[in-house]
Enzyme design. Sequence first.
Site, short mmCIF file in Angstrom:
data_model
loop_
_atom_site.label_atom_id
_atom_site.label_comp_id
_atom_site.label_asym_id
_atom_site.label_seq_id
_atom_site.Cartn_x
_atom_site.Cartn_y
_atom_site.Cartn_z
N HIS A 115 12.14 -1.26 10.30
CA HIS A 115 12.16 -2.72 10.40
C HIS A 115 11.12 -3.35 9.47
O HIS A 115 11.43 -4.31 8.76
CB HIS A 115 11.91 -3.19 11.82
CG HIS A 115 11.70 -4.68 11.87
ND1 HIS A 115 12.74 -5.57 11.78
CD2 HIS A 115 10.56 -5.43 11.92
CE1 HIS A 115 12.26 -6.81 11.79
NE2 HIS A 115 10.94 -6.75 11.87
N GLY A 171 -8.29 -3.51 -8.26
CA GLY A 171 -9.59 -3.91 -7.73
C GLY A 171 -9.59 -5.14 -6.86
O GLY A 171 -10.64 -5.74 -6.64
N ASP A 210 2.62 -3.08 -4.19
CA ASP A 210 2.71 -1.90 -3.31
C ASP A 210 1.64 -2.02 -2.25
O ASP A 210 0.60 -2.65 -2.47
CB ASP A 210 2.52 -0.60 -4.10
CG ASP A 210 1.03 -0.28 -4.28
OD1 ASP A 210 0.48 0.49 -3.47
OD2 ASP A 210 0.40 -0.82 -5.22
N GLY A 256 -7.14 6.96 -9.39
CA GLY A 256 -8.47 6.39 -9.58
C GLY A 256 -9.03 5.74 -8.34
O GLY A 256 -10.20 5.95 -7.99
N CYS A 301 18.49 -4.70 9.69
CA CYS A 301 18.05 -3.30 9.64
C CYS A 301 18.65 -2.50 10.80
O CYS A 301 19.13 -3.05 11.80
CB CYS A 301 16.52 -3.21 9.67
SG CYS A 301 15.76 -3.42 11.30
N CYS A 314 17.86 -10.06 11.47
CA CYS A 314 17.52 -8.90 10.65
C CYS A 314 18.68 -7.92 10.64
O CYS A 314 19.27 -7.61 11.70
CB CYS A 314 16.26 -8.22 11.17
SG CYS A 314 15.76 -6.78 10.18
N CYS A 374 17.01 -3.23 14.33
CA CYS A 374 17.41 -4.48 14.99
C CYS A 374 18.88 -4.46 15.39
O CYS A 374 19.26 -5.11 16.37
CB CYS A 374 17.13 -5.67 14.07
SG CYS A 374 15.37 -6.06 13.93
N ASP A 404 -8.56 4.44 -14.25
CA ASP A 404 -9.49 3.32 -14.33
C ASP A 404 -10.61 3.53 -13.32
O ASP A 404 -10.55 4.43 -12.49
CB ASP A 404 -8.77 1.99 -14.04
CG ASP A 404 -8.21 1.96 -12.62
OD1 ASP A 404 -7.75 3.01 -12.14
OD2 ASP A 404 -8.23 0.88 -11.99
N ASP A 421 0.49 6.19 -9.20
CA ASP A 421 -0.82 5.66 -9.59
C ASP A 421 -1.63 6.80 -10.21
O ASP A 421 -1.21 7.94 -10.22
CB ASP A 421 -1.53 5.03 -8.41
CG ASP A 421 -1.80 6.01 -7.27
OD1 ASP A 421 -1.71 7.23 -7.51
OD2 ASP A 421 -2.10 5.57 -6.16
#
Length: 406
Positions: free
Chosen positions: A350, A231, A281, A111, A321, A319, A324, A162, A108
């Site tokens: 997780h 924003g 994000d 800003g 992962c 799950c 788990c 921005d 980013d």
Amino acid sequence: MSTSRKGEINIDNKHFSFELQATQDTEVGTARAGKVRTPHGEIETPVFMPVGTQASVKSLSPDELKALYAPIILGNTYHLYLRPGADTIEKLGGLHRFMAWDGALLTDSGGFQVFSLSHNRKIDEDGVTFKSHIDGSMHRFTPESVVRVEEQLGADIIMVLDECTPHPSSHEYNSRALARTHAWAERCRQAHSRADQALFAIVQGSTYHDLRRESASVLTEMDFPGYAVGGLSVGESKEEMHSTLEVTVPMLPANKPRYLMGVGSPEDLVECVARGIDMFDCVLPTRVARNGALLTRDGRLPIKSPRFALADSPIEADCDCYTCANFTLGYLHHLYRAKELLVYRLNSIHNLRFMTRVMGEIRASILANTFADYRTVFLERYRTTDREAAIKQRALWLVAHGRSPK
């Protein structure tokens, strides 16, 4: 009633391209499945990007992120500029090599962080002067200097500088800020020189629909390779966020990726994909993980709750992962109560896998023309966080990071 369309709409150059693979109309917009190609790999969209603020997704290694099927992560220009500095990262081979990440990266512009400093910054037409939250030293960001820093960092996708306005703020204030945002976007475009980076513009205008339309119109005329909506998720209601997207997104080019900045609650992913967003994000999955909240199909589980002390089951049975597959809720409860550092890592693994699984399911449902059904089932089951609790949690986080909650 929803409809689906398949086909290919492309923007393409040597280093960056976007392919729109399928769409499905909903009553609030058009959900999309696509593919972004970057110098560091392909990104299937819709996609959620874990946040690596200081060149690190907190507590996780690059190998763990790959195992979570995260094709792209986000770095924070403001924080990396202050520490260790763009010159240092450039001398050490750029951000990819510095953090040992060979997937795609987005940075980013810094800003949002600068404008969140409130009384510690001063804006003028040329840029913004601000005081470091680390040591109080004074610094200056201009569109040109920010692009220079982002080129030194070397991410695949970079953002223009921005002005992100607070909520609520007046129409007059936002109109002035919008003029600066548009002027700065053009200056960033002129300053950008690295062909292997895609520079995205950021549509602003708070929740004022006329300003959002103006911003989208002005910025699309500049012909950036991608467009972000900034924003939002700054204090407005869900209804205000949704209506703002419904006005803004249809005005953005259909053949370019659309990125909603800083939004990442599970229900927001589903609802904002329905309104045409491709990229997201947010720090939420890892932040709530460190605070003992686990993401599930039914909402958040507070792992510190005594009811999990004897729970002999994983967070979610389906799950895949690492957490788990190997640990019980009872063990995670113990780690959290004992303040063992391992729990931050296991919870984060997780939560991020939950997010990437949801995004994968959304994408598959768009390709299969079943997104409308997926959306209905997901939202009927998922229990959202109480709005007042969410506002309080965000205010506490802002204060802890030296920023004003207002």
